[in-house]
Design an enzyme around this catalytic site. Structure first.
Site, PDB file in Angstrom:
ATOM      1  CE1 TYR A  65       0.349   1.764   4.309  1.00 18.70           C
ATOM      2  CE2 TYR A  65       0.834  -0.573   4.492  1.00 18.70           C
ATOM      3  CZ  TYR A  65       0.886   0.703   5.014  1.00 18.70           C
ATOM      4  OH  TYR A  65       1.477   0.936   6.225  1.00 18.70           O
ATOM      5  CB  CYS A  66       1.457   4.047  -1.714  1.00 18.47           C
ATOM      6  SG  CYS A  66       0.236   4.219  -3.031  1.00 18.47           S
ATOM      7  NE  ARG A  67      -0.907  11.139  -1.242  1.00 15.21           N
ATOM      8  CZ  ARG A  67      -1.972  11.698  -1.825  1.00 15.21           C
ATOM      9  NH1 ARG A  67      -3.040  11.981  -1.128  1.00 15.21           N
ATOM     10  NH2 ARG A  67      -1.961  11.974  -3.105  1.00 15.21           N
ATOM     11  N   GLY A  69      -2.738   4.412  -3.739  1.00 15.37           N
ATOM     12  CA  GLY A  69      -2.828   3.185  -4.530  1.00 15.37           C
ATOM     13  C   GLY A  69      -2.011   3.212  -5.808  1.00 15.37           C
ATOM     14  CG  MET A  94      -1.896   4.669   4.126  1.00 19.31           C
ATOM     15  SD  MET A  94      -2.454   3.528   5.416  1.00 19.31           S
ATOM     16  CE  MET A  94      -2.205   4.540   6.870  1.00 19.31           C
TER      17      MET A  94
END
Length: 105
Positions: A65-67, A69, A94
């Site tokens: 995951y990241c901020r 996608g 996130m």
């Protein structure tokens, strides 16, 4: 690589005994909170990112995951090119995460 919705990601992760959670955000982003038990490897580190990914166990399942996608999707594609067979991207990252978050420290 597979894109999973927030619900699919959480459910699959909960039932996967071989799971590793991978956070590909920057240190500044991680300082705002991280999913419990996640390891962080910043995708913006370029070759260093690739080197660290190559050191990971390819037999594990990676929940990435990241901020939002986008970067995690890129990370999953890179992992696939490096021979990882199970990399799952968290759609919405996130920004849409409703699960637990902890301080990295």
């Amino acid at each position: 690589m597979e894109d999973l919705t927030q619900e699919e990601w959480k459910e699959q992760l909960a039932n996967d005994d071989n799971a590793v959670i991978l956070d590909v955000r920057t240190d500044a982003e991680v300082a705002e909170g991280i999913i419990p038990n996640a390891i962080q490897i910043d995708i913006y580190k370029g070759q260093e990112f690739i080197n660290e990914i190559e050191d990971l166990d390819k037999s594990k399942s990676y929940y990435v995951y990241c901020r939002s996608g986008n970067r995690s999707g890129q990370a999953c594609k890179i992992m696939e090119q490096l021979g990882f067979e199970q990399a799952y991207n968290l759609e919405g990252g996130m920004l849409q995460w409703t699960g637990e978050i902890v301080d990295k420290n």
